[in-house]
Every structure is written in C-alpha cells, then in structure tokens.
Design an enzyme around this catalytic site. Structure first.
Site, PDB file in Angstrom:
ATOM      1  N   HIS A  50      -9.923   1.855   0.224  1.00  0.00           N
ATOM      2  CA  HIS A  50      -8.463   1.737   0.220  1.00  0.00           C
ATOM      3  C   HIS A  50      -8.039   1.159  -1.126  1.00  0.00           C
ATOM      4  O   HIS A  50      -8.291  -0.004  -1.420  1.00  0.00           O
ATOM      5  CB  HIS A  50      -8.007   0.842   1.367  1.00  0.00           C
ATOM      6  CG  HIS A  50      -6.509   0.820   1.539  1.00  0.00           C
ATOM      7  ND1 HIS A  50      -5.658   1.525   0.705  1.00  0.00           N
ATOM      8  CD2 HIS A  50      -5.718   0.191   2.440  1.00  0.00           C
ATOM      9  CE1 HIS A  50      -4.405   1.317   1.093  1.00  0.00           C
ATOM     10  NE2 HIS A  50      -4.418   0.512   2.124  1.00  0.00           N
ATOM     11  N   HIS A  86      -2.735   8.107   6.176  1.00  0.00           N
ATOM     12  CA  HIS A  86      -2.990   6.805   5.553  1.00  0.00           C
ATOM     13  C   HIS A  86      -4.398   6.363   5.975  1.00  0.00           C
ATOM     14  O   HIS A  86      -5.197   6.006   5.126  1.00  0.00           O
ATOM     15  CB  HIS A  86      -1.913   5.804   5.972  1.00  0.00           C
ATOM     16  CG  HIS A  86      -1.995   4.511   5.231  1.00  0.00           C
ATOM     17  ND1 HIS A  86      -2.004   4.453   3.860  1.00  0.00           N
ATOM     18  CD2 HIS A  86      -2.082   3.220   5.664  1.00  0.00           C
ATOM     19  CE1 HIS A  86      -2.089   3.183   3.477  1.00  0.00           C
ATOM     20  NE2 HIS A  86      -2.135   2.417   4.548  1.00  0.00           N
ATOM     21  N   CYS A 106       0.803  -1.229   0.000  1.00  0.00           N
ATOM     22  CA  CYS A 106       0.000   0.000   0.000  1.00  0.00           C
ATOM     23  C   CYS A 106       0.833   1.275   0.000  1.00  0.00           C
ATOM     24  O   CYS A 106       0.284   2.368  -0.066  1.00  0.00           O
ATOM     25  CB  CYS A 106      -0.957  -0.018   1.173  1.00  0.00           C
ATOM     26  SG  CYS A 106      -1.890  -1.551   1.194  1.00  0.00           S
TER      27      CYS A 106
END
Lengths: 391, 306
Positions: free
Chosen positions: A320, A285, A152
């Site tokens: 996400h 994040h 990620c």
C-alpha cells in the site's frame, strides 16, 4: 469537455517505470520483501531498492528533495517525457502526498531527542507542499502548483482537481498523481493500529489480517483538446469520471456497509455518464485490512448488484503506497485499457464469508477494456473514485 | 462573485463571534496566545480531550459557520500548511523512544493533514466532497480556488477555511527555516460561500508560484480585474514594501495582528470582510500574501452593491 491523458509514469517496488511495472503484474511478481526497509527490518514492505543518493544519480535528478519528492520526480518525469514547456499551454502540477519529507524529518528528530548533531536545516523538505514544489522545479512547471493531502486517496483527488481545473479553463495541461516514500513513521503507525500484516497481505481473502506498506509514485499528464493541438501529443486514454465523498463514520475505520464508497462510485459514474454495466474492470482499493475489504465489497455489491465486473487489488504487488496508490493504480488502469489486460489479485484463496466475492485470479490479455473504475479510500472517511476510459 | 454567508475565526485576536474584528485589531505581544472559545459548546468532553489545538479550532470554527447558515454544506475544503503538528511530534517521540511493540495509535491517526476535514465531516455528519490542500503559504488560496471550482460546478453552500497550529518545537527551527521576526502563532478561519447574494463577496483569487516581481504581480492582478490601487479601500499585506510602493488609502500588515503562521492570510480575509461590512463607503479590500519568497497569493474582497 474531454480530458485526455497524454503521459503516464510510475516507480514502485515492482518497477522503475511503466513497462517494468506491467511486466511484474504480468509475471505475478510481487515487490514486497521481508527486511526491505533497513530501519525496521522485521517488516514486509514494498521498497524501491535505491537510497536517496542512488535515486538522484540513477535517474539524473537535479533537484534536491526528500524521498517522497525524488520518487515523485522520477514518475512525473516519465509521464512528462515528450512534453515541453510552452508559454501558450498553461501547465500545472498537482501532487498528493501524506508523509511529505518525513523520511528526513524523522532522522533529524531522533538527533534532536538524543541531543546530538541536531541540524534544523534538515527539516527544509518536511512540508508536503515543498515536495510538490521540488517536483515542479525538476519539470520546470510553474504556472500552478498544488498538493492534496487526504491520506490514501490523495493521488485520486489530485486527478480530480486537475480535471476540474482543465474543465473550467484554469489550466490547459496538468501533471497529476501522488507520491509517498517509506518512513519509520508510517510503518510504526500502521503497526500501532494493528493493521500491518506480518505475512503477505491477502486482499479480499477471508483470512486477511492487514496491509503491507509500500512506496512509490504514479503520475499522469492531463490535457484539454486545445492543449493537444499545440502539444501534438497522442492521447493514451481519457479521464472521464471522478468523485470524492465523505464516509463520516469514523476517523480511520470505514462504515461496515461502505456508504461513502458507494456514494463515491455512484457519483463518478454520473460524472462519466456511464452505467455500472459499462465498467469492464475495477481496480479496487483492496488494502487487505479486514475493515476496508469488507466495506468495499459491500459498496461494490451495492453499485454493481449481481453483475460485478472483474475486479482485483494490486496492493499485494506494490504494497500500500498510501497517497501514491491512486496515481500508480491509474497508470495500471491505462495499460489495462490500452493492452486489454486484467490483473490477478495475489494471495487469494477463500472469499469473505459475508460478501462471497471472488476477485480476478489469473492474468488475462487481449480483452476489450473500455472503462476502468479505480477506488482510493483514505483516513478521515475520504472516499474517491476515478474512471479511466478508452479513446 | 462568491458570496460570504458565514465567518468564524479563532486567532490571537478576540475574533470568535466578534462582529467586527477589524475594529478591535490589537498588535500582538511576544507572548500572545490563541483566544479560544469554550470548546465544550462544540465538542463532547471525551472527544475534546483527544483533539489537538488545530483540530479543536478547525472543528469549532466550522460548526459555528454551519450554525450561522443553517444548511448542510455540499462541499468542505480545508487548507493547512503544516497540518497536525502536535500529533505528528507526539507520535514521532513515541515511536522513536518506545521499546514496546504496542504503541497508542491515537497520535498517528490524528497526524494526517486531513484529520481536520475528517473531524469536520464527522462533527457535521456530512457526506459531501471533502478536500484538504497543503501548499505552504498558499494553502488557503489554493483551497479558496477549489471552493470556487465547487461553486462553478453548481454547489450551493461551500465551507472553506484554513487552520495551522504552533508547537514549541517550531521555535527551535525558526532561526534556520522561518526568517521572520513576527511571533509564531496559530489560527483557524472558516467561511461559508454561496452563489446566493449577500453583502460581501470574494471576487477573485490568484496564485503565482514563480513571482519574480511582487509589485508587478499586484499591478497585473488589478489590471485583469479592471481596478486601480486608488480604488482599494484597505490593503492587507505581509510585506511593508507593498505599502510603501503603492501608498494605498489604508493599509495594514496583517502579520502584526495574526502573528506568523502560513495560513494567516485566511484571517486577513476575515478582517477584510468586516472592514467592508461596517465601512459603508468602502468597496474593495485586497489581501496580498507573500510569506514565502516567490510564492504570491492575491485575494480581492468586494462589497457587491448590484
């Protein structure tokens, strides 16, 4: 040497381009929907509502590819619009992806397991590096191609790699970012980790239970000053800080005190030559997993002490988007700087008891935003931070 | 110059802790397999059971490099073309066939490409820069470029390597997707690079993603570095046409010894290092990697007598 940003592009469930995406953020409109991924209809995901064939047609793509590659081409083309290939500007492309061509491979592997109509040629888009070659082909970029795969944090690391290559004179201009298409593989994977929330994800909220997945791509064009003179592009902003550090705590979980995240933010500030008090907005994040948001909150407190700037996670809009997230969020950061925007954190009601932080809750415009710090953390304890700054 | 201070390879050759892998190169048989060290020396038994071959190889080779240099790395850069194939296939099989709502996450967790780099950071308790590059046949070369960027940025002790693993399923797709008669293989080669002097160095690495004339590319690379093919003491290549065209002093097709995996050129660099180290009159070795059409990586390895 200064690194100028002269293009940006994105596609995700909240918009097919930068303008549509910012409008969704302004309207506080999420792209996450129940049943948006057909193969696994019981999940809330942020899907781009077009099939691969529809993507090719709607966006006039001429290169074949996996969903990851097609989404990447769309965002990279938007970023590169107005630019042209010039033999005097050494131009590269660095893309982050975690799943590569998995959307096609998983369908074919199902055929293999069932012993029917197995066609190995359909794995030709599987390799992550191939998706970047396909995006480069669509943009006619061939001086340098690279793929970063650090889960990620991939796109943030692609920004960092691009900036370093320009600084050291290896490239003059580079398209950087990340892309990931939704796949049953990743949805099933996050479900197996029990960090997939069946409800709307709630970043930084005490009641958060996990993430909603999304898909998309976000790309920027970085240029040196020398390149700017030739390309005659008008810069949108600058990339001033970057860093990657390793948490070295657990393969998937973040350390409770956010050690790696703290190292990463501090080093990015050092690279940019900035103090924490210079940061006007943090795009966190903020995946809404219990572990990430607690760890990141501790890290933010370690760096910013009692003077925490407005911060929010935009994951509750896009879901996400894994390797793409750092690219998409860098695009949001550029517009925050250019338009003076603060993006509200959706679905928040109660601060995390242990850290007590409240994110930005209302949309604001007309602010003076000079420096935005954007975090991206990945599996393997891979923590990255980039800082984008006004001209 | 980017000096090599440690090397460790796990391959189909007897390479681990072999001080001269060039001397003991043996052509592979069709049923050749990886010659592994005793992984228990590097990895606790509970972890070892969980780790796939590519993770074991990458981790053991990295720890071995760390032991050789006896200093913490200030950057870790890993290249892998296809990543953690065994865990990827395992998780695919699991979720495609299971009817349960509860799946084991281990294979998913270990399926991402940067599990190799992540495991190295955990194994070495290392908090430094940790990067994973995946670019098909040039995964090792782009990683080497990143390592060089790190050294130019002022890092002093960079771990750089590449690892790829074979799974049986690759044989199923080989006729369609890997047009190559070399046996499929696995391997991991890791290097510690530093600006501090040692005998052998990486002088330069280059990539070309739009290579229309391989022989011309090699010529251009040599020109840029002001070296002629006559000065190259050992050419390590993946294409016999190169050898036929240039007639170098000495040449090998490294695929004869590595088998086919996309980061095999990393082992060729190990071979080049050992060749230069023990052939005292030799100065230059060149590794040319064109495993994918139109994508060429060239690495120049040098004895630095200055």
């Amino acid at each position: 040497m200064e690194i100028f940003i002269t293009g940006s592009g994105t596609i995700s469930s909240i918009g097919n381009n930068v303008a549509e995406s910012i409008k969704s953020l302004r309207d506080q409109q999420t792209g996450i929907k129940l049943g948006a991924f057909q193969a696994l209809p019981n999940y809330r995901v942020g899907a781009v509502p077009f099939s691969n064939a529809e993507l090719m047609e709607k966006f006039n793509l001429t290169t074949e590819g996996s969903r990851t590659a097609l989404l990447g081409m769309i965002a990279a083309k938007e970023a590169f619009a107005g630019h042209s290939i010039d033999p005097t500007i050494r131009t590269g492309l660095i893309s982050g992806t975690s799943v590569g061509g998995m959307d096609m491979s998983e369908k074919e592997y199902k055929n293999f397991l069932e012993g029917t109509n197995h066609n190995p040629l359909n794995y030709r888009h599987h390799a992550s590096g191939t998706s970047s070659e396909e995006i480069s082909n669509e943009l006619k970029i061939s001086d340098f191609i690279n793929t970063i795969s650090t889960a990620c944090s991939s796109a943030a690391n692609a920004l960092m790699m691009g900036a370093r290559m320009i600084q050291q004179g290896m490239l003059d201009r580079v398209v950087v970012g990340g892309t990931d298409g939704l796949s049953s593989f990743t949805i099933s994977g996050f479900k197996s980790l029990m960090i997939f929330d069946d409800e709307w994800c709630r970043p930084f909220d005490e009641s958060r239970k996990g993430l909603n997945l999304g898909e998309g791509a976000g790309f920027l064009v970085l240029e040196s000053e020398k390149s700017l003179v030739i390309s005659k592009q008008t810069p949108l902003a600058k990339l001033t800080g970057w860093s990657n550090a390793s948490d070295a705590f657990h393969q998937t979980a973040s350390s409770p005190n956010g050690y790696g995240a703290t190292l990463s933010m501090q080093e990015a500030l050092n690279v940019a030559g900035l103090q924490p008090s210079d940061i006007d907005y943090i795009n966190a994040h903020g995946t809404a997993t219990p572990n990430n948001d607690l760890s990141e909150s501790h890290a933010i407190k370690s760096i910013f002490k009692d003077n925490i700037p407005p911060f929010s996670s935009t994951k509750a809009y896009t879901g996400h988007t894994l390797a793409a997230s750092g690219g998409i969020e860098a695009v949001f950061a550029i517009e925050a700087i250019r338009q003076g925007l603060l993006y509200p954190n959706l679905n928040f009601s109660t601060p995390i008891e242990e850290t007590g932080l409240t994110p930005q809750l209302k949309f604001e415009s007309g602010k003076t935003i000079k420096h935005v710090l954007s975090n991206s953390f990945g599996f393997g304890g891979n923590n990255s931070t980039v800082i984008l700054s006004a001209l | 110059m980017y000096y090599i201070h440690a090397i460790a390879s796990i391959s189909h050759q007897d390479s681990f802790r072999n001080s001269n892998v060039y001397k003991s190169l043996t052509p592979l048989s069709d049923d050749s397999d990886v010659i592994s060290p005793d992984f228990k020396e590097f990895i606790p038994p509970a972890a070892l059971r969980r780790l796939s071959p590519v993770l074991r190889m990458g981790l053991a080779a990295s720890i071995e490099c760390r032991n050789q240099v006896a200093t913490d790395f200030d950057a870790i850069v890993v290249g892998t073309a296809l990543g953690c194939l065994k865990d990827t296939e395992k998780f695919l099989s699991t979720f495609l066939t299971s009817t349960s709502d509860f799946l084991s996450p281990t294979a998913f967790i270990q399926s991402t490409h940067n599990t190799i780099g992540g495991q190295i950071s955990l194994g070495l308790n290392n908090h430094a820069y940790n990067m994973t590059h995946t670019q098909n046949n040039l995964s090792f070369e782009v990683s080497l470029m990143d390592a060089i960027l790190c050294l130019n940025d002022g890092k002093k002790n960079v771990l750089i390597g590449a690892a790829d693993e074979k799974i049986d399923f690759l044989a199923t797709v080989q006729p369609d997707l890997i047009p190559n008669e070399f046996p499929l293989s696995s391997g991991a080669s890791f290097f510690a690079l530093s600006p501090a002097k040692s005998e052998i160095a990486i002088q330069a690495v280059s990539t070309n993603f739009n290579a229309t004339n391989l022989l011309e590319d090699i010529g251009t690379f040599l020109d840029v570095h002001d070296i002629s093919m006559e000065e190259i003491d050992l050419l390590l290549h993946s294409n016999d046409d190169i050898e036929a065209h240039f007639s170098p002093k000495e040449a090998i097709n490294y695929l004869d010894f590595t088998g086919f995996h996309y980061s095999a050129s990393s082992y060729a660099v190990h071979v080049a290092h050992d060749f230069l180290k023990y052939r005292h009159m030799a100065k230059y070795a060149l590794v040319v990697n064109d495993l994918c059409p139109g994508k060429v990586g060239i690495t120049l390895i040098t004895r630095d007598e200055a």
